[in-house]
Design a protein around this motif. Structure first.
Motif, PDB file in Angstrom:
ATOM      1  N   ARG A 187       0.794  -1.223   0.000  1.00 63.56           N
ATOM      2  CA  ARG A 187       0.000   0.000   0.000  1.00 63.56           C
ATOM      3  C   ARG A 187       0.831   1.279   0.000  1.00 63.56           C
ATOM      4  O   ARG A 187       0.308   2.365  -0.177  1.00 63.56           O
ATOM      5  CB  ARG A 187      -0.930   0.020   1.226  1.00 63.56           C
ATOM      6  N   GLY A 219      -5.574  -1.186  -3.418  1.00 68.69           N
ATOM      7  CA  GLY A 219      -4.574  -1.411  -2.399  1.00 68.69           C
ATOM      8  C   GLY A 219      -4.007  -0.143  -1.807  1.00 68.69           C
ATOM      9  O   GLY A 219      -2.881  -0.138  -1.304  1.00 68.69           O
ATOM     10  N   THR A 272     -10.511   0.864   0.552  1.00 62.03           N
ATOM     11  CA  THR A 272     -10.096   2.263   0.594  1.00 62.03           C
ATOM     12  C   THR A 272     -11.271   3.206   0.794  1.00 62.03           C
ATOM     13  O   THR A 272     -11.170   4.195   1.534  1.00 62.03           O
ATOM     14  CB  THR A 272      -9.346   2.634  -0.700  1.00 62.03           C
TER      15      THR A 272
END
Length: 408
Positions: A187, A219, A272
């Motif tokens: 990430r 990610g 996210t």
């Protein structure tokens, strides 16, 4: 999540456990990410990851906000179609695509091929429909961290990738128009910079001319409560940080291309954009101590909140029950199942009592979609909007939901 949201739901549903969806928080987060990226590259597009949380109300909200759908199975594809998505706004990824693949291909949907056998399947179909032109993409396998070897997609420069691209080129009615990638456990900004570097090199090598799209997968870190963010360290990038590192290199790479001919740039966020905006509310049923180990058992389970609770201690808000309280230096919050590992929170420190309502935050990713029908059915979910109006968006599962599919 604030206390007023919890109170609003409890007026409508006076028991536990349940999920709570912060609708306005989700909308604000979605738009913040979109605005940060489009400020640099106007042809950026969010394609929401259904596998992360395919709650239809949330998927439909994404559609109303202008987002596309990223699916990895026939089930998810069918949901996107039932929600009214046109084929060209559905991105079909995944290593094992089902029987709806050909339908999606025939109707102009976006398909990213994972392996040679899938490419062969598409080519066999195209051969039977030689008068029709088809467009496809390929998934590129990335090595950005060295932590593990991903099993998805084609390794750059590999014999399988060469064989697959040649197979596609040999079919006059198939055109390779895009590339896709996705990798987990990477990430950070540097991993994302490398992701972009690999993908731009791959487009130059494997796509004739300017691609129609580039998909960078997902990610990225999303918004988190401070208590959770601290467990990841101090260098959590913002959306603007990602935009500068990830979106700008692509904008620069295609700066000489007229706007209408630039590729669409996808990312496929799930966790996210959704994780922080779903909470799980549960109640302490009993507290006991065995050989020095303090344990509070609740009417929810670690299966309700997702894998993250096995990796991090989720932020938890305690609503006191009014019963006699006791301070614990360390107490484990355990779930209802008969599994020893059913621990939602390890070594909680603070005052607790039987009857306390616990709200575990940041459970929107890989929780509801991963909850098995184990021991008891799943819990309902309620959405609360900015006016604090409550809507049930997933009902409580019943005995019949679990057992009607079995033959007695």
């Amino acid at each position: 999540m604030n206390n007023r949201m919890l109170q609003s739901v409890q007026k409508k549903y006076n028991k536990t456990p349940f999920y709570l969806f912060d609708e306005q928080g989700f909308i604000n987060n979605y738009n913040e990410m979109l605005d940060a990226f489009r400020a640099i590259y106007t042809k950026y597009q969010i394609s929401y990851s259904y596998k992360t949380n395919y709650t239809p109300y949330i998927c439909n909200l994404v559609k109303r906000l202008g987002g596309h759908a990223e699916v990895v199975s026939d089930m998810e594809y069918e949901l996107a179609r039932k929600l009214g998505y046109p084929e060209e706004q559905i991105v079909f990824n995944g290593p094992v695509k089902g029987a709806r693949l050909e339908e999606h291909l025939e109707n102009g949907g976006i398909i990213n091929i994972d392996n040679y056998d899938e490419a062969k399947r598409i080519c066999d179909y195209a051969t039977l429909h030689i008068a029709h032109q088809y467009k496809v993409g390929l998934r590129i396998n990335l090595d950005v961290s060295g932590v593990f070897i991903s099993r998805f997609g084609f390794e750059p420069e590999s014999e399988e990738l060469h064989k697959t691209t040649q197979l596609l080129k040999d079919h006059p009615n198939i055109q390779l128009v895009g590339l896709h990638c996705h990798i987990s456990r990477a990430r950070g900004i540097e991993a994302w910079r490398k992701r972009v570097e690999i993908m731009l090199k791959a487009t130059e090598k494997y796509i004739d001319g300017v691609p129609e799209y580039i998909s960078l997968g997902s990610g990225m870190f999303g918004k988190m409560p401070e208590a959770l963010e601290a467990q990841f360290g101090s260098n959590i990038p913002t959306y603007k940080d990602y935009a500068k590192a990830v979106i700008k290199p692509i904008a620069d790479h295609y700066s000489h291309i007229p706007e209408e001919k630039k590729p669409i740039l996808y990312t496929e966020p799930g966790t996210t954009i959704v994780a922080r905006y779903i909470s799980f509310v549960t109640k302490i049923l009993n507290i006991k101590t065995i050989r020095g180990r303090n344990m509070a058992t609740v009417d929810g389970s670690y299966l309700n909140v997702g894998e993250i609770c096995t990796l991090k201690n989720l932020p938890v808000i305690v609503k006191e029950s009014g019963q006699d309280r006791h301070h614990y230096d360390a107490i484990d919050i355990m779930g209802f199942t008969c599994l020893e590992q059913d621990c939602i929170y390890k070594d909680y420190s603070g005052e607790l009592a039987v009857g306390d309502i616990l709200t575990f935050e940041n459970v929107g990713g890989y929780s509801i979609v991963s909850k098995p029908q184990f021991i008891k059915p799943n819990s309902p979910m309620f959405s609360v909007n900015k006016e604090y109006e409550v809507k049930e968006i997933m009902r409580e599962e019943t005995f019949d939901d679990v057992f009607s599919k079995f033959n007695l």
